[in-house]
Design a protein around this motif. Structure first.
Motif, PDB file in Angstrom:
ATOM      1  N   GLU A 123       3.588  52.588  -3.708  1.00 35.84           N
ATOM      2  CA  GLU A 123       2.918  51.802  -4.730  1.00 35.84           C
ATOM      3  C   GLU A 123       3.585  52.002  -6.082  1.00 35.84           C
ATOM      4  N   LEU A 174      -5.006  43.954 -13.831  1.00 37.79           N
ATOM      5  CA  LEU A 174      -5.129  42.768 -12.986  1.00 37.79           C
ATOM      6  C   LEU A 174      -4.595  41.530 -13.692  1.00 37.79           C
ATOM      7  N   ALA A 214      -4.658  39.637  -3.310  1.00 39.60           N
ATOM      8  CA  ALA A 214      -5.668  40.644  -3.619  1.00 39.60           C
ATOM      9  C   ALA A 214      -5.339  41.973  -2.945  1.00 39.60           C
ATOM     10  N   LEU A 215      -4.870  41.919  -1.709  1.00 40.84           N
ATOM     11  CA  LEU A 215      -4.526  43.149  -1.003  1.00 40.84           C
ATOM     12  C   LEU A 215      -3.326  43.836  -1.650  1.00 40.84           C
ATOM     13  N   PHE A 234      -2.632  43.848  -4.799  1.00 40.65           N
ATOM     14  CA  PHE A 234      -3.145  44.529  -5.987  1.00 40.65           C
ATOM     15  C   PHE A 234      -3.944  45.772  -5.603  1.00 40.65           C
ATOM     16  N   LEU A 235      -4.747  45.670  -4.571  1.00 37.91           N
ATOM     17  CA  LEU A 235      -5.607  46.787  -4.187  1.00 37.91           C
ATOM     18  C   LEU A 235      -4.808  47.987  -3.691  1.00 37.91           C
ATOM     19  N   VAL A 236      -3.691  47.744  -3.004  1.00 36.79           N
ATOM     20  CA  VAL A 236      -2.892  48.867  -2.498  1.00 36.79           C
ATOM     21  C   VAL A 236      -1.851  49.326  -3.507  1.00 36.79           C
ATOM     22  N   THR A 248       2.289  46.387  -6.940  1.00 31.59           N
ATOM     23  CA  THR A 248       2.309  45.464  -8.070  1.00 31.59           C
ATOM     24  C   THR A 248       3.638  45.449  -8.813  1.00 31.59           C
TER      25      THR A 248
END
Length: 641
Positions: free
Chosen positions: A259, A265, A321-322, A324-326, A329
């Motif tokens: 990551e 966001l 969305a996934l 960003f969540l993991v 980015t």
């Protein structure tokens, strides 16, 4: 749109897509990841599986490329053409998906006679052609269709599996052939890229939406059997995972720890949106009007498309969305978003369903998006600022120099595959650092390499990750003579001369340079050798400086070699210590040793030449520091044999 008009439109779009993906396909060099693909595909199938078990990608693409190179050859064109063909098929798939979104299911279902390819959804509305046109010129789809990597295949599998899912869900009697095809496509996606589970997750949400509101997915209501169909989808997904079980332990080992730094966001949304629309071949802030037009098309597509937009919206938003969540980015991961692009373009295509005279609005927005895409593609094809690192050119320059005792250092080692694709013999190649950079290990290696060569070509790529302390650069700047330095794409290409110890004692100087802020810089002594050289050699200058106060601005040193008419025939400019000892870091009275190399042109005529030295403001080369009666100091003469 009638069938008579639909076919020419589809053919035109596919011809355009083919042209853009094969245009200048071999013009640019392989960069390091492409080199990895090229060299890995040279191996046997067992060796490919063994190699990818420790790689960051699963094996399917490399296995396909292994077979493809037997058909198309191992040139840049041949190896990249696999991605180019996958890219053309992706455009066809976008048109098929756009047809479903525009026209609903059509007159026949997947389980009925004639099958889905004969249903009327393909020709109900011209929005399918618009979606295909946007896909044909999409900068990111074209870019990765011209790269020897798995991302064009990833986009194709994401779109194709979604299309098969919609066909299977829309059939009155879902046939087993479509179910088998769907399982195989999911398994292929899993074996292509470790991000494909996000695609399966998004398709699972689509299947759940069909269970709740089938008319939102397939355009028609279903009274019975919905729960059974949803359970069947779970079984199909489980079957795909079962096919993936042999690789599952490797997937679990590989997915962690990549990551990027935390990103807000809003920042991620803005950066990813720009990448999706314009790609990476436009400058920051350029073509903002195309971004605004794309946003308008998406919004209009959602409004006009209504419930028909639900499927594409889910398939586009959930993977984002996934990501960003993991924490995926960082822009280095944006290529994962290729699984989103087909569905984003389908949403844009839905905007063309606006009724007359309101369709003039999407028409204007479409023109703006197409203009932005063509601007980005123009940069891709013709602007060196956006070119991939030219390993082919660097290898050719080293070969053309034909230095009899040169060595090549690659920082970081994963440049080896791309560079050795072009550099098959000649000067030895040293990938450094080997593992974690430790001065106790790296510096003796550098000393041994330096002792064996008279010249080093060093390719720095990603050094901030592989050598964050700059161990290699600092050692070379202190023990060798940097003769040239330039950026080739994102690779810093440096030539060092290795001249040993000077044959004579240094020459005392005492020359002073008047700093621009009142300080005085003194050149205490210097040594220049060899006194006689050949064209193409490196001449070294070792300087000993001090300042009576710490300079407030950075100065650069220039070395000029002048012919008998006073014309500059060779030049080297650089901050002291190869950039490691900027003047802003000098303490008052500190003695600073400073090595500079001057690379003589290979066509320099024999004769006697004068070497001059000076200092200037690093931010304004016109502001030279005064010394004596001028702005430069003569260090002596040298002979070119």
């Amino acid at each position: 749109m009638t069938k008579r008009r639909a076919l020419p439109a589809a053919v035109f779009v596919l011809l355009l897509a083919t042209f853009l993906r094969f245009h200048l396909l071999e013009a640019q060099s392989f960069w390091n990841d492409e080199g990895n693909s090229a060299r890995l595909s040279e191996r046997s199938l067992p060796a490919i599986l063994e190699g990818t078990a420790s790689d960051v990608h699963p094996p399917l693409y490399y296995v396909l490329l292994r077979g493809w190179r037997e058909l198309a050859g191992e040139t840049e064109f041949g190896l990249r053409s696999l991605s180019a063909y996958a890219g053309v098929l992706t455009v066809a798939m976008v048109m098929a998906l756009g047809g479903r979104g525009a026209g609903g299911q059509g007159s026949r279902g997947a389980g009925e006679r004639g099958g889905p390819l004969n249903s009327s959804f393909v020709i109900r509305h011209s929005s399918f052609a618009l979606a295909g046109l946007l896909a044909a010129v999409s900068p990111v789809l074209v870019y990765y269709s011209q790269e020897t990597r798995m991302y064009a295949l990833l986009a194709l599998l994401a779109g194709l599996s979604a299309w098969v899912l919609l066909v299977w869900l829309g059939g009155a009697r879902p046939g087993w052939r479509w179910a088998v095809a769907y399982v195989l496509l999911l398994a292929a996606g899993l074996y292509t890229h470790y991000f494909f589970p996000a695609v399966i997750a998004a398709q699972g949400v689509v299947a759940a939406l069909w269970w709740l509101r089938p008319e939102w997915v397939t355009g028609r209501a279903v009274a019975d059997g919905r729960a059974r169909r949803l359970v069947t989808w779970l079984g199909l997904a489980a079957a795909a995972i079962a096919l993936y079980l042999p690789w599952l332990p490797i997937f679990i080992r590989q997915i962690g720890g990549r990551e990027g730094a935390p990103v807000a966001l809003a920042d991620f949304a803005a950066e990813s949106a720009r990448w999706l629309v314009l790609g990476s071949t436009v400058a920051a802030g350029e073509a903002s009007w195309a971004m605004m037009a794309a946003a308008g098309l998406l919004l209009l597509g959602l409004v006009v498309g209504g419930r028909r937009s639900a499927v594409s919206l889910l398939l586009a938003v959930i993977p984002l969305a996934l990501m960003f969540l993991v924490g995926a980015t960082d822009p280095a991961f944006f290529k994962f978003m290729l699984v989103v692009v087909p569905f984003m373009l389908v949403l844009m295509g839905l905007a063309w369903r606006a009724r007359r005279p309101w369709n003039v609005v999407p028409a204007g927005l479409i023109v703006a998006v197409l203009a932005g895409s063509l601007l980005s593609l123009g940069h891709l094809y013709g602007d060196p600022a956006f070119a991939r690192a030219d390993y082919r050119g660097m290898a050719a320059r080293i070969a053309a120099a034909a230095h009899p005792n040169a060595g090549i250092i690659l920082v970081a080692p994963n440049q080896w595959e791309a560079f050795t694709y072009y550099h098959r013999d000649g000067a030895p190649v040293y990938p450094l650092p080997r593992g974690r950079p430790d001065p106790a290990v790296v510096e003796p290696e550098l000393a041994a390499i330096a002792a064996a060569h008279d010249r080093l070509y060093v390719l720095f790529w990603g050094a901030e990750q592989r050598d964050p302390q700059g161990i290699i650069a600092h050692w070379l700047d202190g023990h060798a003579f940097k003769a040239s330095e330039e950026w080739v794409g994102d690779v810093r290409f440096v030539v060092y001369g290795l001249l040993g110890e000077p044959p004579a004692a240094p020459t005392p100087s005492g020359a002073t340079f008047a700093g621009l802020d009142g300080e005085t810089i003194t050149l205490h002594e210097f040594n220049v050798w060899p006194a006689a050289a050949q064209a193409g050699d490196v001449v070294g200058a070792r300087l000993l400086w001090s300042a009576d106060a710490t300079p407030r601005r950075a100065y650069k040193v220039f070395l000029h070699l002048l012919d008998e008419t006073g014309q500059v025939v060779a030049q080297r400019d650089g901050e002291p210590g190869g950039g490691a000892r900027p003047t802003t870091g000098w303490m008052a009275g500190e003695l600073v040793t400073d090595n500079h190399g001057l690379l003589l042109p290979p066509d320099l005529p024999p004769g006697d030449y004068t070497l001059r030295l000076g200092l200037y403001d690093a931010l304004d080369p016109t502001r030279r520091l005064a010394t004596g009666d001028g702005d430069g100091l003569t260090l002596g003469t040298m002979t070119v044999r």
